[in-house]
Design an enzyme around this catalytic site. Structure first.
Site, PDB file in Angstrom:
ATOM      1  N   HIS A 293       0.762  -1.093  -0.034  1.00  0.00           N
ATOM      2  CA  HIS A 293       0.014   0.083   0.238  1.00  0.00           C
ATOM      3  C   HIS A 293       0.788   1.235  -0.023  1.00  0.00           C
ATOM      4  CE1 HIS A 293       0.812   0.763   4.220  1.00  0.00           C
ATOM      5  NE2 HIS A 293       0.406  -0.327   4.623  1.00  0.00           N
ATOM      6  N   CYS A 320       2.547  -4.772   6.540  1.00  0.00           N
ATOM      7  CA  CYS A 320       2.356  -4.520   5.217  1.00  0.00           C
ATOM      8  C   CYS A 320       3.605  -4.103   4.702  1.00  0.00           C
ATOM      9  CB  CYS A 320       1.247  -3.567   5.077  1.00  0.00           C
ATOM     10  SG  CYS A 320      -0.220  -3.990   5.667  1.00  0.00           S
TER      11      CYS A 320
END
Length: 346
Positions: A293, A320
């Site tokens: 992301h 992430c």
């Protein structure tokens, strides 16, 4: 006389075979479905013959730089503080050889899925322990939470190991059964798994888009297949991966995963609460709660931030892979759901 009769019989047999072949050819020509069936069988036969050949190795992989995304681009090697970092091209080629090899024979692909235990918490494995995050793990370190149970063939009372959410497998038995047999691509061995954890994605899917995440050098590379053992580098950017900091932050797990889900904005909670703290733009989920992301925005209504000084430095995410937001959007648009891989190396 006997020889003469044998020749007559042989001639008749050959004529019959020829007649039948002509009949089959005419039927195929007249019946498009039959023609497609014969073409499919021929394609499978050729693929099986190809698969029997010598497996491809890293030396067979041709990797060329043909960038599609040109912002924040890093060189093959680049300085970082008092050392040098690099894109580990040898490791990347090894993994691309694996991708080439497992796709050489026809297969029905599937993904192990259990994000947030949506398909039910996996049963306890035979040998387990509780890790630093107070979660149960198997002997390989795979957590029970969000994983699928994998059973040794013929032993379906207690699972042996856990298969991580997002792992790629090949289906080896009918998916109409309660238990299905799977051959690991993301991991080794053939196992049985309850059907509810196994998402069939079919026999026509191809994996020609691969995102490489390097947790050692804190960078990210995207590559696209352009021919037999030929791959083009589409981007080379800094990234920030997950860190080991119980009880909330976890390292980005190494391995091979499938892109499963996309969110234009992935909202996240403040640690230890259910209060939304902010969002990450252009998020592509590949395993558990791990997304590729953009730069996190600590304001649910805040504007997208393009870049952060922390990108490419040290792990500081919760699992992430943070990117420049424009690069995250590139991955978001380029790596299609169920049709692209994320390979995390160290």
């Amino acid at each position: 006389m006997k020889l003469y009769l044998k020749l007559i019989v042989l001639s008749c047999c050959l004529a019959a075979i020829s007649c039948n072949q002509n009949k089959n050819d005419k039927q195929a020509a007249a019946d498009p479905a039959e023609q497609r069936r014969q073409d499919s069988l021929e394609t499978i036969k050729k693929a099986e013959e190809e698969a029997k050949k010598k497996p491809k190795t890293a030396e067979d992989i041709k990797l060329s730089k043909e960038l599609s995304f040109e912002k924040h681009t890093l060189e093959d090697t680049y300085p970082y503080k008092d050392t040098t970092r690099a894109f580990q091209l040898d490791k990347i080629k090894e993994r691309l050889a694996l991708v080439e090899n497992f796709q050489r024979a026809p297969a029905t692909y599937a993904i192990l899925q259990n994000h947030k235990n949506k398909n039910k918490e996996a049963p306890l494995v035979k040998n387990y322990h509780r890790n630093e995050y107070t979660r149960i793990s198997d002997s390989l370190g795979n957590e029970r939470y969000q994983s699928a149970p994998l059973y040794a063939i013929g032993e379906t009372k207690t699972p042996s190991i856990y298969g991580r959410d997002g792992s790629l497998v090949k289906l080896r038995s009918s998916d109409t059964l309660d238990m299905v047999q799977v051959e690991g691509v993301s991991f080794e061995g053939t196992w049985e798994a309850p059907k509810r954890y196994v998402k069939n994605i079919g026999d026509s899917v191809t994996f020609h888009h691969v995102v490489f995440v390097d947790v050692t050098n804190q960078n990210i590379m995207t590559v696209e297949r352009t021919g037999d053992c030929e791959w083009a580098i589409r981007s080379m950017n800094p990234a920030t991966t997950g860190r080991h900091k119980p009880p909330y932050a976890q390292e980005t797990p190494t391995g091979l995963y499938v892109v499963q889900e996309k969110k234009t904005k992935m909202y996240y909670y403040k640690d230890g609460t259910t209060s939304i703290e902010g969002y990450a733009p252009y998020a592509s989920r590949f395993t558990n709660g791990a997304y590729v992301h953009g730069v996190p925005v600590n304001n649910p209504k805040g504007a997208i931030i393009e870049y952060s000084w922390s990108l490419g430095t040290t792990p500081r995410s919760h699992m992430c892979v943070r990117n420049a937001s424009s690069h995250a959007k590139f991955v978001f648009d380029w790596a299609k759901t169920y049709n692209a891989l994320v390979i995390v190396i160290e």
